[in-house]
Design a protein around this motif. Sequence first.
Motif, PDB file in Angstrom:
ATOM      1  N   TYR A 232       3.037   9.071 -18.263  1.00  0.00           N
ATOM      2  CA  TYR A 232       3.698   8.719 -17.006  1.00  0.00           C
ATOM      3  C   TYR A 232       3.709   9.924 -16.068  1.00  0.00           C
ATOM      4  N   ALA A 233       4.051  11.098 -16.610  1.00  0.00           N
ATOM      5  CA  ALA A 233       4.078  12.319 -15.797  1.00  0.00           C
ATOM      6  C   ALA A 233       2.690  12.646 -15.258  1.00  0.00           C
ATOM      7  N   HIS A 234       1.668  12.475 -16.085  1.00  0.00           N
ATOM      8  CA  HIS A 234       0.295  12.748 -15.648  1.00  0.00           C
ATOM      9  C   HIS A 234      -0.080  11.880 -14.453  1.00  0.00           C
ATOM     10  N   LEU A 235       0.256  10.591 -14.519  1.00  0.00           N
ATOM     11  CA  LEU A 235      -0.089   9.682 -13.422  1.00  0.00           C
ATOM     12  C   LEU A 235       0.724   9.988 -12.166  1.00  0.00           C
ATOM     13  N   LEU A 236       1.995  10.357 -12.325  1.00  0.00           N
ATOM     14  CA  LEU A 236       2.798  10.724 -11.158  1.00  0.00           C
ATOM     15  C   LEU A 236       2.185  11.895 -10.416  1.00  0.00           C
ATOM     16  N   LEU A 237       1.797  12.917 -11.143  1.00  0.00           N
ATOM     17  CA  LEU A 237       1.227  14.113 -10.506  1.00  0.00           C
ATOM     18  C   LEU A 237      -0.166  13.842  -9.946  1.00  0.00           C
TER      19      LEU A 237
ATOM     20  N   THR B 143       1.847  19.638  -2.603  1.00  0.00           N
ATOM     21  CA  THR B 143       0.948  20.359  -1.698  1.00  0.00           C
ATOM     22  C   THR B 143       1.207  21.860  -1.688  1.00  0.00           C
ATOM     23  N   ALA B 144       2.165  22.314  -2.485  1.00  0.00           N
ATOM     24  CA  ALA B 144       2.487  23.742  -2.559  1.00  0.00           C
ATOM     25  C   ALA B 144       3.014  24.032  -3.956  1.00  0.00           C
ATOM     26  N   PRO B 145       3.039  25.306  -4.368  1.00  0.00           N
ATOM     27  CA  PRO B 145       3.594  25.637  -5.682  1.00  0.00           C
ATOM     28  C   PRO B 145       5.026  25.130  -5.827  1.00  0.00           C
ATOM     29  N   VAL B 146       5.324  24.613  -6.997  1.00  0.00           N
ATOM     30  CA  VAL B 146       6.612  23.964  -7.227  1.00  0.00           C
ATOM     31  C   VAL B 146       7.602  24.938  -7.852  1.00  0.00           C
ATOM     32  N   LYS B 147       8.740  25.102  -7.183  1.00  0.00           N
ATOM     33  CA  LYS B 147       9.803  25.959  -7.705  1.00  0.00           C
ATOM     34  C   LYS B 147      10.645  25.241  -8.743  1.00  0.00           C
ATOM     35  N   ALA B 148      10.799  23.915  -8.586  1.00  0.00           N
ATOM     36  CA  ALA B 148      11.718  23.189  -9.457  1.00  0.00           C
ATOM     37  C   ALA B 148      11.312  21.730  -9.559  1.00  0.00           C
ATOM     38  N   VAL B 149      11.762  21.117 -10.642  1.00  0.00           N
ATOM     39  CA  VAL B 149      11.673  19.673 -10.843  1.00  0.00           C
ATOM     40  C   VAL B 149      13.114  19.174 -10.921  1.00  0.00           C
ATOM     41  N   VAL B 150      13.453  18.201 -10.080  1.00  0.00           N
ATOM     42  CA  VAL B 150      14.821  17.690 -10.025  1.00  0.00           C
ATOM     43  C   VAL B 150      14.784  16.215 -10.401  1.00  0.00           C
TER      44      VAL B 150
ATOM     45  N   ALA C  82       7.671  19.083 -15.655  1.00  0.00           N
ATOM     46  CA  ALA C  82       7.909  20.525 -15.591  1.00  0.00           C
ATOM     47  C   ALA C  82       6.942  21.276 -16.492  1.00  0.00           C
ATOM     48  N   ARG C  83       6.697  20.751 -17.679  1.00  0.00           N
ATOM     49  CA  ARG C  83       5.752  21.401 -18.593  1.00  0.00           C
ATOM     50  C   ARG C  83       4.347  21.397 -18.013  1.00  0.00           C
ATOM     51  N   LYS C  84       3.938  20.278 -17.430  1.00  0.00           N
ATOM     52  CA  LYS C  84       2.591  20.212 -16.851  1.00  0.00           C
ATOM     53  C   LYS C  84       2.439  21.180 -15.678  1.00  0.00           C
ATOM     54  N   LEU C  85       3.505  21.325 -14.889  1.00  0.00           N
ATOM     55  CA  LEU C  85       3.439  22.231 -13.743  1.00  0.00           C
ATOM     56  C   LEU C  85       3.553  23.700 -14.148  1.00  0.00           C
ATOM     57  N   SER C  86       3.846  23.956 -15.413  1.00  0.00           N
ATOM     58  CA  SER C  86       3.960  25.334 -15.906  1.00  0.00           C
ATOM     59  C   SER C  86       2.617  25.917 -16.305  1.00  0.00           C
ATOM     60  N   ASP C  87       1.613  25.071 -16.489  1.00  0.00           N
ATOM     61  CA  ASP C  87       0.318  25.544 -16.966  1.00  0.00           C
ATOM     62  C   ASP C  87      -0.272  26.583 -16.016  1.00  0.00           C
ATOM     63  N   GLY C  88      -0.632  27.732 -16.576  1.00  0.00           N
ATOM     64  CA  GLY C  88      -1.288  28.775 -15.797  1.00  0.00           C
ATOM     65  C   GLY C  88      -0.368  29.577 -14.911  1.00  0.00           C
ATOM     66  N   ARG C  89       0.935  29.412 -15.058  1.00  0.00           N
ATOM     67  CA  ARG C  89       1.877  30.146 -14.215  1.00  0.00           C
ATOM     68  C   ARG C  89       2.642  31.166 -15.047  1.00  0.00           C
ATOM     69  N   SER C  90       2.938  32.294 -14.439  1.00  0.00           N
ATOM     70  CA  SER C  90       3.686  33.330 -15.147  1.00  0.00           C
ATOM     71  C   SER C  90       5.145  32.938 -15.327  1.00  0.00           C
ATOM     72  N   ALA C  91       5.694  32.160 -14.393  1.00  0.00           N
ATOM     73  CA  ALA C  91       7.079  31.703 -14.489  1.00  0.00           C
ATOM     74  C   ALA C  91       7.114  30.194 -14.257  1.00  0.00           C
ATOM     75  N   PRO C  92       7.645  29.430 -15.191  1.00  0.00           N
ATOM     76  CA  PRO C  92       7.683  27.967 -15.026  1.00  0.00           C
ATOM     77  C   PRO C  92       8.706  27.554 -13.986  1.00  0.00           C
ATOM     78  N   PRO C  93       8.568  26.344 -13.440  1.00  0.00           N
ATOM     79  CA  PRO C  93       9.602  25.840 -12.531  1.00  0.00           C
ATOM     80  C   PRO C  93      10.890  25.585 -13.296  1.00  0.00           C
ATOM     81  N   VAL C  94      11.987  25.571 -12.584  1.00  0.00           N
ATOM     82  CA  VAL C  94      13.277  25.210 -13.167  1.00  0.00           C
ATOM     83  C   VAL C  94      13.368  23.685 -13.213  1.00  0.00           C
ATOM     84  N   LEU C  95      13.911  23.156 -14.308  1.00  0.00           N
ATOM     85  CA  LEU C  95      14.161  21.723 -14.383  1.00  0.00           C
ATOM     86  C   LEU C  95      15.648  21.471 -14.172  1.00  0.00           C
ATOM     87  N   VAL C  96      15.980  20.730 -13.122  1.00  0.00           N
ATOM     88  CA  VAL C  96      17.365  20.360 -12.833  1.00  0.00           C
ATOM     89  C   VAL C  96      17.539  18.892 -13.190  1.00  0.00           C
TER      90      VAL C  96
END
Length: 252
Positions: free
Chosen positions: A48-53, A59-66, A79-93
């Motif tokens: 489901y997350a894959h299809l949403l993304l 359109t820009a780097p994501v700081k957080a998932v709410v 949030a896990r998918k958006l963490s790939d290849g990043r030094s700091a993952p987004p925050v999940l709220v």
Amino acid sequence: MDAVAVTLDYPGHQERTRISDLADPALPIELHSLLSNPLPRAFSAEAYAHLLLENQPPTAPVKAVVSYCLASPIGYAVARKLSDGRSAPPVLVVLDGSPCPVESVRDAYREAVVRFAERDLEPAVAFTGADLTEHPDRVLGAMERELREIASRSLLEEDPDEDFEEDVLDALVTDLVGHSVAWLTHLIASHNAVFPEWDGEVVMVMSRDHAFTGPWPGARATRVITVDCTRAELVSRPEVRAVLTGLSSAHA
């Protein structure tokens, strides 16, 4: 504005403030909604997350998932998918979020059956958590068939003098039942969530009577903020806006 938060708030018919309603030029973070119609037909949080993304790419780097309520297991996968290849993952709220037990799917299905039948009626379709995990398409198909039968019967009983053409009746039922099927699909995907270890932080913002108090499964760290309000009031509370404002200074 270069700070972006993706949001998951199911577009249902509840009378409450939505996360998207908080969008404001004064808020130093842009809100990018992922849950919009047509919604994915996928039976796990990962799929489901894959299809949403894929359908609504940020359109820009994501700081957080709410995320709100039972969308939160899918939010964790996002949030896990958006963490790939990043030094700091987004925050999940997560706002009154929790894992999705089988009871939540059963309750939602029973509510749909009662709503279409316009009377108290026990569903004929029964299922276990294992059924949802191992045969989700089979379970959803059975629920959809029962809902269509009940909705068709209710329409015919409501106006017995109406001579419905078969294709007209089918179109009406498809539209009515489609909304419930989309919601049940969403809940099944949330139920079928796995929580692998993730090197990110979860901020749980919860109303006073919220039952799940954490920690969030799989996350490196969980921070809990309890707000003295009801669930329906939570999203509109200033504490939530304060958390969103603070996200703009999080590391990208």
